[in-house]
Design a protein around this motif. Structure first.
Motif, PDB file in Angstrom:
ATOM      1  N   GLY A 138       0.824  -1.201   0.000  1.00 46.93           N
ATOM      2  CA  GLY A 138       0.000   0.000   0.000  1.00 46.93           C
ATOM      3  C   GLY A 138       0.853   1.244   0.000  1.00 46.93           C
ATOM      4  O   GLY A 138       2.065   1.202  -0.189  1.00 46.93           O
ATOM      5  N   ASN A 139       0.203   2.364   0.236  1.00 37.57           N
ATOM      6  CA  ASN A 139       0.892   3.640   0.366  1.00 37.57           C
ATOM      7  C   ASN A 139       1.716   3.629   1.659  1.00 37.57           C
ATOM      8  O   ASN A 139       1.186   3.273   2.708  1.00 37.57           O
ATOM      9  CB  ASN A 139      -0.177   4.741   0.410  1.00 37.57           C
ATOM     10  N   HIS A 143      -3.513   4.220   4.351  1.00 36.67           N
ATOM     11  CA  HIS A 143      -4.713   4.383   3.526  1.00 36.67           C
ATOM     12  C   HIS A 143      -5.122   5.846   3.453  1.00 36.67           C
ATOM     13  O   HIS A 143      -5.232   6.514   4.475  1.00 36.67           O
ATOM     14  CB  HIS A 143      -5.892   3.618   4.127  1.00 36.67           C
ATOM     15  N   ARG A 144      -5.392   6.279   2.267  1.00 38.63           N
ATOM     16  CA  ARG A 144      -5.804   7.657   2.043  1.00 38.63           C
ATOM     17  C   ARG A 144      -7.061   8.017   2.865  1.00 38.63           C
ATOM     18  O   ARG A 144      -7.111   9.050   3.516  1.00 38.63           O
ATOM     19  CB  ARG A 144      -6.082   7.827   0.544  1.00 38.63           C
ATOM     20  N   ASP A 168      -2.695  14.753   3.517  1.00 40.78           N
ATOM     21  CA  ASP A 168      -1.385  14.479   2.926  1.00 40.78           C
ATOM     22  C   ASP A 168      -0.248  14.544   3.929  1.00 40.78           C
ATOM     23  O   ASP A 168       0.841  14.035   3.679  1.00 40.78           O
ATOM     24  CB  ASP A 168      -1.075  15.504   1.823  1.00 40.78           C
ATOM     25  N   VAL A 192       8.697   9.770   4.423  1.00 45.11           N
ATOM     26  CA  VAL A 192       8.333   8.615   3.599  1.00 45.11           C
ATOM     27  C   VAL A 192       9.574   7.782   3.264  1.00 45.11           C
ATOM     28  O   VAL A 192       9.560   6.555   3.361  1.00 45.11           O
ATOM     29  CB  VAL A 192       7.618   9.067   2.308  1.00 45.11           C
ATOM     30  N   GLY A 196       5.921   0.141   5.116  1.00 45.43           N
ATOM     31  CA  GLY A 196       4.640   0.798   5.340  1.00 45.43           C
ATOM     32  C   GLY A 196       3.765  -0.017   6.267  1.00 45.43           C
ATOM     33  O   GLY A 196       4.134  -1.119   6.661  1.00 45.43           O
ATOM     34  N   ARG A 246       5.022   0.511  -9.400  1.00 42.11           N
ATOM     35  CA  ARG A 246       4.142   1.565  -9.892  1.00 42.11           C
ATOM     36  C   ARG A 246       3.006   0.978 -10.698  1.00 42.11           C
ATOM     37  O   ARG A 246       2.128   1.666 -11.150  1.00 42.11           O
ATOM     38  CB  ARG A 246       4.916   2.519 -10.799  1.00 42.11           C
TER      39      ARG A 246
END
Lengths: 493, 493
Positions: free
Chosen positions: A169-170, A174-175, A196, A359, A368, B130
Motif C-alpha cells: 500500500g501507500n 490508507h488515504r 497528505d 516517507v 509501510g 508503480r
C-alpha cells in the motif's frame, strides 16, 4: 501433542546419477533431518505421492524409504493423520548433541561484538507491563472495548476487500483513513493539517523513531522533558542524539532553561497537553515561547499528544501544533489508548516540507503499515463507534481516577502530592523521604507492580510513583492502595 | 459527499465567568473552527444534548448557538443525519487564507534542516512498484491467493480471541507462531533454530533495519553483494554503515575479494539461495569460506532468504544458516512473497546471544508486532493451507517463468543472457551494448515498467533488466516482451 505445520517437503537433494540408490538417499535425508532436529517429533511428513512428485522420482523409492523409517521407529503412522515423525523420540532439540557437529547453540564462542549503540539500550533496565490492573502503566480497559462491533467490522472488511488490498500500500497509509484522522484531529485537537501530512505508523513509538532519524544526526542535541518519557529517551539515545534534560514546572517545560542549557538543540520533545509523567498542561505563554525559539534557531518540536482524549476536568486543551504558525511541529498520537495496544497503530502529522523525508525513512524501516486493520479503524471512526467509545471510556476512567485519588488521600494523607489527575490514564504521586526504587522492589515481592517516579528523571530525581489506572477496576483500587501503603510503611524513613 | 467521522466534540473552551454569553462563546468557537479549517464541510457535529453534556452547560445556549449557525449557513440540517457543517462552503482547506494568521502551509520559510543521514535516502531515486503485471518487481499473484480461506480464518480468530489479545504482546511475536515457523524453517529450509530465536517482524525490511542497528555502529563496514538489493543498501546507509561492494560470480559472493577489500568488515549481507538480482546459488565452498571468515574476524552474516520457497529446477538449496557451526548467521525471511505483501510480516532467526539486543532494539523501534494477523497466519500454517498454497503457486510461477524465458529467447535472441531462472519471482536479463536506464525511460512512456539491472550496482554496472513475473499473467507475457523489444530497438546501439 503440539500441532505443527505439515505438508512441508523437507530439503532433500536427490542425485539420480549417484551410486547410492534413490530410496537410500531419501531414507538418509529424513533420518538426518530428524537427528539434526530439522524435523520435529509429531510433525507430519508429506505423502509418498507428494514427495515423489516434488523430487521428480517414481513413487517406489519413496515407499521403500518410508517403510524403512517406519520400521526403525523414526516415523509413525497415525490413522487419519498420515505419517508423522515418531512422538517416541525426544521432543526438544536435536537428538544427538549438536556440539558433535561443532555447533554450540547456547554458548557461542569467539569475538561476538554487537554495536556500541545497542548497548545504550541494555544499560537501562527496560520496564514493560508485567501485570494487569492497578497500577500498570500504559494499559487500557481492553475488557470494555466493543470487541463484538470490532469483529463485525473486521469480518465485513475481509468480505469486501478485493485482491488488490493484499498488495503493497501507500507508505503513508490508507488515504481515506488519513482523511478521517485529519478531520478528527482538526475537530477534537485543534490540529491544522491536510490528510497528505498524515502518516499511519505502527504506534507512536515508531513515529518517534522516524522523527529522530529524519530530524537529528548522531551527536545532535535534543531537549527532553525532565522528568520525561523513558521510552522516548531510548529512541533518541539509540539514534545517537545528545539528550538535554530540561526541567518541567507547573507551566510545563521551562523554555528559558532549555535555551540557557543548549540554545542550539535541533529539536525538543514535549507533551504539552498532559505532561508525562507529571500531568501539567503547558501554559499558552510557554507554548509561544517554545515556538518562537524553534523558529529563531531552526529547531523542530515533537509534540507527543499521547492521551488527551481522556480529559476529566478543566477546559479542553488544544494541541500545540494548532498554534504553530511556522510548521515547526511534528505532532504524534496513538490509537493504543483509545482503541487497544495490540492494534499497533498511531499517526504522525508531518510539516509539509518534511513529508518526503519521512516517507523515505519509512520505506527503509518497514515499507509501510499493514492493510487490514486500517480499513477497520476507518469504519470504526466513520460509524461513530470511535466517539462513542471515547465517551464511555472517559466516564469509566474518570471514575477510576477519582477513586484512586480518594484512596490515596485516605491512605497516604497529606504527605502525598498528587499531580496530573485532569486527564489521561495515570497520575503521579510525589512522596518525600522515601527511596522509590526500594519500595518498588518490596512491592514487587507482593506482586504489586509500581513504576518509580525517579526512573523518569535523568538527574536529581524526585521520589514517588507513576500510577496507571487504565486497567484497574474501581473495586480493586482500594486494596491496591493499601498494599502500596504497606510497602511504604516498611520503608526506612 | 465524503463520509467523515462524526460525533467528535470540537475543542471549545467555555468560560462561565466571562462577560460574553455562553451561546455566543459556542457560536464563535464553531465559526472559528470552520473558518480555520479545523471543521470540514459535511462533517457531522455533535447533538446539542451531547455538546451541552460535554461542556457542562445547559442545553439552552447550545440550541441558541446552533440556531444562529444554521441561520448563517455554517451548519446545515440533514434528515436522518443530524446537523452537519454546511456542504455549501468550499470543501478544501481553510475558508480564509491561513496565511492571514501567519501560518503558511505550503511554503514554510526559515532554516529547515533535516538530518544529513536522511538525505542519503533522497539522493537515490526510490523505485517502488508503480504498476501491475509484467515486469513489476516484488509483486506476487495476489489474485490467486485463497482469500476466502484467509477470511474464514480471520473471522474465526476474531470470534475466538479474548480481550487479552488486545493487550501488548511479546515483542518477539506470538509464541505458537514462532514455534510453527521454527518447525517450518527446519524442514523446508534446513534452518537450525528454536522458537526462542525467532522474532516476528513487519516484513524482512524491518529485520534488516534491526540487524543493521544492533550489529553495526556508524562508520562500520558491511559487505554487500555487487550487484545487490537496493533497499537493503538504503538500510545500511541510513544506519551510517560504510558499504563495501563485493562482486558476485557464478558461485555467488567472491569471499576472497571481500577479504582483500575489507577484511575487517563487521558484517556481510548475502542472498545465498537465489542471489538478488542475478539468481545464482552460492556454492558449498563459498559458504564455508564465508562462515570461516566470519568466525575468524568476529563478523556477522545476514542471510536474506527472500524467495527460495519457489524453486523450479535443480536440487533444493538448504539455508546457509543450517551450515553455520558458530552461530554467526542472522537469517531472515518474509511472508510477503508466499502469502501477500500487505500482511507486512516476516521473521528473523537470531543467534542466541543476540536475542536480548534484538528485543531491546525492537522495543525502541515499534514495541512489537500487531496481534491479529499473527494468529491467522498460524492457523494458515497449521491447517496446511500454507504448504498447499506454496505448491500451487510454485506451479503457477514456474509456468510464468518458462513462458517469459521462451518469449525472451524468441524476441531478443542470443544477445540476451538470462540468469536466475531456477527459483524466485524474477529473472535477470543481461544485454550488452545498451544503456538500460534510457530504455527504462522510453518503456515507461509506454507504461511498461522496467527495473534497470545497472541500478543494482554501485560501480561498473552491467546493463540489462530485472524482470519480475510474480504478477504477470502467462497470456500477457508475450506482448510485454514485444514491448520490451520495441523499447530496445529504438535504443542507440
Amino acid at each position: 501433542m503440539k500441532k505443527v505445520p505439515s505438508g512441508i517437503v523437507p530439503v532433500i537433494a536427490i542425485d539420480r546419477y549417484a551410486a547410492k540408490p534413490l530410496h537410500r538417499q531419501i531414507y538418509e535425508a529424513f533420518r538426518e533431518g530428524i537427528v539434526e532436529g530439522c524435523l520435529r517429533t509429531g510433525q507430519r511428513v508429506p505423502s509418498t505421492r507428494l514427495l515423489a512428485a516434488e523430487l521428480g522420482v517414481s513413487r517406489i523409492p519413496a515407499l521403500e524409504a518410508y517403510a524403512q523409517l517406519l520400521a526403525e521407529g523414526y516415523f509413525e503412522s497415525r490413522v487419519g493423520a498420515g505419517t508423522i515423525v515418531s512422538r517416541q523420540l525426544p521432543d526438544q532439540g536435536p537428538l544427538f548433541n549438536r556440539r558433535q557437529r561443532g555447533r554450540p547453540l547456547s554458548a557461542p564462542v569467539g569475538r561476538r561484538m554487537a554495536s556500541k549503540r545497542s548497548s545504550v539500550l541494555t544499560g537501562e533496565k527496560v520496564m514493560r507491563p508485567r501485570g494487569w490492573g492497578a497500577f500498570e502503566l500504559g494499559q487500557v480497559a481492553i475488557d470494555h472495548f466493543p470487541h463484538q462491533i470490532w469483529n463485525t467490522l473486521t469480518a465485513r472488511h475481509c468480505r469486501d476487500d478485493s485482491a488488490r488490498s493484499l498488495d503493497y500500500g501507500n507508505p503513508l497509509g490508507h488515504r481515506d483513513l488519513r482523511e478521517a484522522i485529519a478531520t478528527y484531529l482538526g475537530a477534537a485537537r485543534g490540529v491544522q493539517c491536510e490528510a497528505d501530512q498524515i502518516m499511519i505508523v505502527n504506534g507512536s513509538q515508531q513515529a518517534l523513531e522516524i522523527a529522530a532519524r529524519v530530524l537529528l544526526d548522531p551527536g545532535d542535541s535534543v531537549w527532553m522533558e525532565e522528568p520525561g518519557y523513558r521510552f522516548a529517551r531510548h529512541v533518541f539515545k539509540f539514534a545517537g542524539s545528545k539528550i538535554v534534560p530540561v526541567s518541567v514546572d507547573e507551566e510545563g517545560l521551562v523554555v528559558s532553561r532549555g535555551i540557557k542549557r543548549c540554545r542550539n538543540a535541533r529539536a525538543a520533545l514535549v507533551t504539552p497537553s498532559h505532561q508525562f509523567p507529571l500531568g501539567v498542561t503547558m501554559s499558552a505563554a510557554r507554548r509561544l515561547e517554545l515556538l518562537e525559539w524553534a523558529e529563531r534557531t531552526g529547531a523542530w518540536i515533537i509534540e507527543d499528544d499521547y492521551d488527551s482524549e481522556f480529559r476529566y476536568s478543566g477546559t479542553p486543551i488544544a494541541s500545540l501544533q494548532g498554534l504553530d504558525r511556522y510548521s515547526r511541529v511534528v505532532y504524534l498520537g496513538t490509537l493504543s489508548k483509545v482503541l487497544f495496544p495490540a492494534l499497533r497503530l498511531g499517526y504522525v502529522v508531518i510539516p509539509p516540507d518534511l513529508i518526503q523525508k519521512f516517507v523515505a525513512a519509512r520505506l527503509v524501516l518497514d515499507i509501510g503499515p499493514a492493510s487490514l486493520c486500517q480499513g477497520v479503524v476507518l469504519d470504526f471512526l466513520r460509524e461513530e463507534h470511535f466517539s462513542r467509545h471515547i465517551r464511555r471510556m472517559r466516564s469509566l476512567y474518570g471514575e477510576r481516577c477519582r477513586t484512586l485519588i480518594d484512596c490515596i488521600r485516605d491512605e497516604l494523607g497529606s504527605g502525598a502530592t498528587i499531580t496530573g489527575a485532569q486527564a489521561g490514564l495515570h497520575i503521579s504521586v510525589i512522596l518525600n523521604g522515601i527511596r522509590d526504587v526500594e519500595v518498588v522492589e518490596r512491592a514487587a515481592r507482593q506482586r504489586l507492580w509500581l513504576v518509580p517516579l525517579s526512573s523518569s528523571y535523568i538527574a536529581e530525581p524526585r521520589q514517588g510513583f507513576i500510577l496507571g489506572f487504565g486497567s484497574a477496576d474501581v473495586g480493586a483500587i482500594p486494596k491496591a492502595v493499601q498494599r502500596l501503603r504497606n510497602s511504604l510503611s516498611a520503608a526506612p524513613q
